[in-house]
Design an enzyme around this catalytic site. Structure first.
Site, PDB file in Angstrom:
ATOM      1  N   ASP A 171      -4.901 -31.392 -12.605  1.00 21.23           N
ATOM      2  CA  ASP A 171      -4.197 -31.964 -13.764  1.00 21.23           C
ATOM      3  C   ASP A 171      -4.951 -31.807 -15.079  1.00 21.23           C
ATOM      4  OD1 ASP A 171      -6.297 -33.627 -12.983  1.00 21.23           O
ATOM      5  OD2 ASP A 171      -5.368 -35.336 -13.978  1.00 21.23           O
ATOM      6  N   TYR A 258     -14.818 -29.762 -18.830  1.00 20.41           N
ATOM      7  CA  TYR A 258     -15.779 -29.714 -17.725  1.00 20.41           C
ATOM      8  C   TYR A 258     -16.883 -28.676 -17.952  1.00 20.41           C
ATOM      9  CZ  TYR A 258     -13.373 -32.932 -14.567  1.00 20.41           C
ATOM     10  OH  TYR A 258     -12.835 -34.049 -13.985  1.00 20.41           O
TER      11      TYR A 258
END
Ligand code: G6P
Ligand code: MN
Length: 435
Positions: A171, A258
């Site tokens: 997601d 990330y």
């Protein structure tokens, strides 16, 4: 339309109420006759059963059959969709994945760096077992997998079950787009985004806005340089503002948040509290709330019972299932075997790229060649992840050490070995034996 049966693997997860809420909201597109909760932990499954039963009654869906089981045959026989979200070792082991590397001055994170590798070695076996059960009891069903760490899981499944009806999806890209659109005044529904990378390791190259009729990424990059991001959930604020920081330094593409763990591990280590990590926040937050909800239902309380996170997780899972079922050919960022999507990256890498989903499954798009900076980072990471999966299948300590050393968050082989050895002893109940 024929009503569907959905099985949630990892039914006891704190994400389940949000996902089921999305299913209930989507009854016109994805009508369901039965929801099955499958979990190896009966007590968590029981809590979730009570919560869902309450939700179904409250919202007028008592006709939907609700089942809880720890038996795979019962969970999968005749099911149409499996939403897979198992967390092997639970949040207690997540805590170790995060704290062990931090103790040695390295990034400690659930899916990135050595924490992700630890979690990977724990997850492969049970996930392969799960896929095997589904092959046996429901070979026609579609598995929508969001069990982490996704690239490593996908690499292992690709080797053991080629051609499996499984869609791997995260997601985070939706989360990023949503956050950017809200902060900078766009409507994400108009966006057609182009993105490439590995899971939790990628970049946007273009965001076409259908109503504005132009690529808005250049202006988005300008806004990112100057305007701070505010998130609904403040605990994500730092992660999103790291996107801004990365854009200030590498202004060509828009990175997944990330990437901070690979590009700026030093900053993360400085920021993190080695005694209280994200696992602790989740245990003291979502986990606690879930238990409280079940407790209130047991006590027959009627008011203010439900309090759960309703995020993008559920929405995109329902969108993908609907797209498969109705041949909608909607576009998602999916985790697939490269096979030329990124032409100058090895074809058997597991990548995350735009793909269309319809009755025949997933069709990924072909992208232009990528530049050396991104390619170099990805190649090292792909090699590290493949070595880790080799270590699993070959019970090889040497391959594991190579994987740990090559991981982009690790500065030298000395610390790689220290962390590996400590993780081996902490993961005895879960990891394969490495010789
Ligand atoms: C995002 C990522 C998931 C990850 C989750 C962690 O949704 O895409 O892969 O598991 O964040 O969230 P948490 O609140 O558990 O730290
Ligand atoms: Mn993810």
């Amino acid at each position: 339309m024929q009503k569907q049966i959905i099985t949630i693997a990892g039914g006891g997860s704190t994400y389940t109420p949000g996902i089921i809420q999305a299913v209930l909201n989507g009854q016109e597109r994805l009508p369901v006759s039965e929801i099955r909760l499958y979990d190896i932990e009966a007590s968590r499954n029981e809590n979730m059963f009570l919560i869902l039963q309450y939700m179904l009654e409250q919202q007028g869906f008592s006709s939907i059959k609700l089942v809880q089981t720890t038996n795979p045959e019962e969970a999968f026989t005749g099911t149409n969709f499996i939403f897979s979200q198992i967390r092997v070792g639970g949040l207690k082991m997540r805590e170790k994945d995060e704290k062990i590397p931090l103790k040695h001055g390295l990034v400690g994170q659930e899916t990135c760096g050595l924490g992700g590798f630890s979690y990977g070695l724990r997850s492969i076996g049970p996930l392969l077992e799960l896929v095997g059960f589904i092959q046996k009891y429901a070979p026609e069903a579609w598995i929508l997998n969001y069990t982490n760490p996704e690239t490593i899981i996908s690499e292992a499944v690709r080797r053991q079950f080629p051609g499996i009806r499984m869609i791997n999806v995260c997601d985070m890209t939706i989360g990023i787009e949503d956050t950017l659109a809200k902060n900078y005044g766009y409507d994400r529904d108009n966006w057609v985004a182009t993105y490439y990378g590995l899971n939790h390791f990628g970049w946007y190259t273009k965001i076409y806005d259908k109503s504005l009729k132009r690529d808005i990424m250049p202006e988005l990059l300008e806004k990112l340089k100057v305007q701070e991001i505010k998130e609904e959930d403040p605990s994500w604020n730092r992660a999103f503002n790291m996107i801004r920081f990365m854009v200030q330094n590498f202004p060509d593409n828009l990175p997944n948040n990330y990437l901070e763990y690979y590009l700026y591990p030093d900053m993360y280590v400085d920021y993190a509290d080695p005694n209280y990590t994200r696992a602790n926040t989740v245990m003291d937050g979502r986990e606690q709330k879930t238990q409280e909800m079940a407790g209130k239902i047991r006590n027959k309380e009627k008011e203010d019972v439900l309090d759960f996170y309703f995020g993008v997780h559920g929405l995109y899972i329902v969108d993908i299932a609907t797209s498969l079922l109705n041949d909608e050919k909607s576009r998602f960022m999916l985790i697939v075997e490269n096979k030329g999507s990124i032409p100058n990256l090895r074809s058997d890498a597991v990548v995350e790229v735009p793909a269309y989903v319809g009755a025949t499954g997933v069709e990924a798009i072909a992208l232009p060649e990528i530049g050396d900076f991104h390619k170099g980072l990805m190649e090292a990471q792909v090699a590290a992840e493949k070595l880790l999966v080799d270590a699993y299948f070959e019970n090889s300590y040497q391959k594991a050490l190579q994987a740990f050393t090559l991981n982009q968050s690790v500065p030298n082989a000395t610390v790689a070995k220290k962390v590996l050895d400590e993780m081996i002893s902490e993961n005895k109940a879960f990891w394969p034996v490495l010789k």
